[in-house]
Each structure stands twice: as C-alpha cells, then as structure tokens.
Design an enzyme around this catalytic site. Structure first.
Site, PDB file in Angstrom:
ATOM      1  N   SER A 110       0.505  -1.293   0.023  1.00  0.00           N
ATOM      2  CA  SER A 110      -0.133   0.070   0.621  1.00  0.00           C
ATOM      3  C   SER A 110       1.199   1.593  -0.479  1.00  0.00           C
ATOM      4  O   SER A 110       1.646   0.966  -0.433  1.00  0.00           O
ATOM      5  CB  SER A 110      -0.899   0.014   1.515  1.00  0.00           C
ATOM      6  OG  SER A 110      -1.807   0.615   0.737  1.00  0.00           O
ATOM      7  N   ASP A 250      -9.997  -5.513  -5.357  1.00  0.00           N
ATOM      8  CA  ASP A 250      -8.234  -4.293  -4.278  1.00  0.00           C
ATOM      9  C   ASP A 250      -9.384  -2.848  -4.315  1.00  0.00           C
ATOM     10  O   ASP A 250      -9.570  -2.630  -5.048  1.00  0.00           O
ATOM     11  CB  ASP A 250      -7.378  -3.750  -4.854  1.00  0.00           C
ATOM     12  CG  ASP A 250      -5.961  -3.516  -3.391  1.00  0.00           C
ATOM     13  OD1 ASP A 250      -7.014  -2.661  -3.123  1.00  0.00           O
ATOM     14  OD2 ASP A 250      -4.805  -4.225  -4.223  1.00  0.00           O
ATOM     15  N   HIS A 277      -7.636  -5.882  -1.009  1.00  0.00           N
ATOM     16  CA  HIS A 277      -6.699  -5.049  -0.140  1.00  0.00           C
ATOM     17  C   HIS A 277      -4.911  -5.747   0.683  1.00  0.00           C
ATOM     18  O   HIS A 277      -3.845  -5.699   0.196  1.00  0.00           O
ATOM     19  CB  HIS A 277      -6.369  -3.719   0.352  1.00  0.00           C
ATOM     20  CG  HIS A 277      -5.820  -2.749   0.072  1.00  0.00           C
ATOM     21  ND1 HIS A 277      -4.799  -2.539  -1.165  1.00  0.00           N
ATOM     22  CD2 HIS A 277      -5.061  -2.636   1.148  1.00  0.00           C
ATOM     23  CE1 HIS A 277      -4.374  -2.016  -0.268  1.00  0.00           C
ATOM     24  NE2 HIS A 277      -3.874  -1.095   0.486  1.00  0.00           N
TER      25      HIS A 277
END
Length: 311
Positions: A110, A250, A277
């Site tokens: 991320s 995601d 995610h």
C-alpha cells in the site's frame, strides 16, 4: 552491525528511534527481504506472516515507520514534518544501520509500495529486487478510481459517507459503520478480521496523527498531504526486477496500478482473484509462494538478468 538470528530492537534515526525485527539470520548471504508497511501511520503487525519466508532460508526484516508502533511517536508534529522524504530517509538509515544496504530486496505494501518505488527509483546499488503490493502509482488517479467504487456502494451507505465528509463529522459512529461496508468489500474480505490486521488497526486508532495528516479519515477519503502525490514520474528509473501484486476486489484498482506495469522496465503483475487489499492474509499460501518464487528468480550478481515476462 552483526546481528544474531531473530534479533529485534531499535536503531537511531537522528534524534529518534526506528523499531525493527529480523526473522532469520542476516549473515547467511541470502539477500534479506525488507518489508515496508502501509498507512502512513500503520505498523508492521498486519504483515507479520511474511516472516514465514525465513523458513525457506531468506531473512525478513520488519520495521515500524516513525510515528507509531515501537518507533518514536511524535503526535505534536504537523504536515511539514510528516513528508515522504522523511520516510525515505528513515528507510535508507535502517538499511545502513542493519548493515544490509549492500544487498537486499524490498517489499512495500500500500503506502509502503509507493515509498518502495520512490526508493528504488534512486537506483540504490544494493537493491536486488522490488515487490510493490496493493499500491497506487498516483494518488490523484487512485482517488478517481475510489470514486467509482463508492458509486457502487448501496445508496444509503454512499449518502452517509458523503454527508459526514461534507459536515466534517467523520469521527461519528454512523460514518465508521458506513466505512466498514466499503472496507468489507475492498480492504479485507475475511470475517472475522485476522488478529494481526486488528492489531495494526488499533495502533492507528490509538495514535492516528500520521495517518490523519498524510492520508485522511478513511482509506477512500484521502484529504491529507498525499492527495496529490505520485510516483509515476520515477517509474522508468526503477532498474531492478519488479513484481506487482493486487487483488481482484482491491481498493487499489487495476487502473491505479497500471502506470507501474506500463513504465517499470522489468515488471510482472500477479492479480489475486479471491483477495481485496490484503492478499497476504486473504490468500496467504499462494501469496507467500508467489513472492518466494519471484525472489528466487532474481539472478545472482553478474548473471544474465531474467527478461520481463519470463517469471
């Protein structure tokens, strides 16, 4: 710095301290995998299972970025302090302090993947390979994609989110419940949530200074200092084999990942069909196998590089 196997502690970073944990032995000669967590302002906890790679002979280094977890907390600092450059400097400092700057691989998840991409684009001599997991190449592009995902939410949920964001009441219980609807679809699809993920969520809840300053009140309402940030410009400068990872569901959609795939010279992309995610938690066995095989595909120094697409 000769660390014993499975060491942990802190290293100085200017007047502050960065917490780290090593799983495995940094003295084996196998390039360690350094793991940069997301947020910004989260902790390493939700990525702990990546340490299982040490069972295959590869040391793994986790660390908590400045501002949370076991590292120095600075809740009174403002936006001029919490900058991407601060975290780039911290990563470089950690590599040097652990004595691995000459030979390492890097996984960023991320926000950590955005950080890792910017780091890799400086072409550090010791970086051997890069994994960018569930990361947007551009926050403006990602925000446009998040708007698409929001429009697909139930109308009452979307209305609740917008109403509280416009009123500045994103700390209300109603807003938190509406955020959960989005998160259950696009952040983590597991029920119950994994313990390690909850640990990182609680750390952000207890000390949200960095997250609120750089990101904002939720994953998809990014109004912090990163809202205009992008690493698209530096992608062509990444000169090591790179693996992209994303989930089919995601919050970081394929369009938000696409610039990495288009611009990094030696790149491959793995989409996890049953994940959002957090594929390392949603499909852990497959995730670890894909990462291990990619790392093992990186040629030794001086060997002929593997061409993009051969992995």
């Amino acid at each position: 710095m000769a660390l014993a196997p499975n060491a942990k502690g802190t290293v100085p970073f200017g007047e502050y301290r960065t917490w780290y944990r090593v799983t495995g032995d940094l003295r084996t000669g196998v390039p360690p995998l350094v793991v940069a967590h997301g947020g910004p302002g989260s902790t390493h906890d939700y990525l702990r299972n990546i340490a299982e790679l040490a069972g295959h002979g590869r040391p793994v280094v986790h660390y908590d970025q400045l501002g949370n977890g076991g590292s120095t907390r600075l809740p009174g600092r403002g936006a001029d302090f919490w900058t991407p450059q601060l975290f780039l400097d911290e990563l470089e400092n950690l590599l040097g302090a652990l004595g691995i700057a000459g030979d390492y691989t890097l996984l960023g998840h991320s926000w950590g993947g955005v950080l890792a991409a910017r780091h890799a684009a400086t072409r550090p001599s010791g970086l051997r390979g890069l994994i960018i997991a569930n990361s947007p190449a551009s926050y403006p592009l990602w925000l446009r994609e998040l708007a698409v995902l929001r429009r697909a939410l139930p109308p009452d949920v979307a209305e609740t989110l917008t109403r509280h964001e416009e009123a500045g009441t994103t700390d209300s219980a109603e807003y938190v419940r509406a955020v959960k609807v989005f998160n259950d679809r696009h952040v983590c699809r597991l029920d119950p949530l994994p313990r390690d993920f909850i640990a990182s969520l609680m750390e952000i809840h207890n000390d949200p200074a960095v997250y609120y300053t750089m990101n904002g009140p939720s994953e998809f309402h990014v109004n912090g200092t990163l809202r205009d940030y992008s690493v698209v410009d530096c992608c062509p400068d990444i000169a090591v084999p790179t693996l992209l990872i994303s989930g089919r569901h995601d919050e970081v959609t394929p369009a938000a990942v696409q610039p990495f795939a288009d611009l990094i010279p030696d790149v491959r992309w793995q989409i996890f069909e049953d994940s959002s995610h957090l594929p390392h938690l949603e499909e852990p066995e497959r995730f670890l196998r894909v990462v291990r095989e990619f790392l093992e595909s990186i040629p030794d120094r001086g060997a002929t590089p593997v061409r993009a697409g051969e992995f």
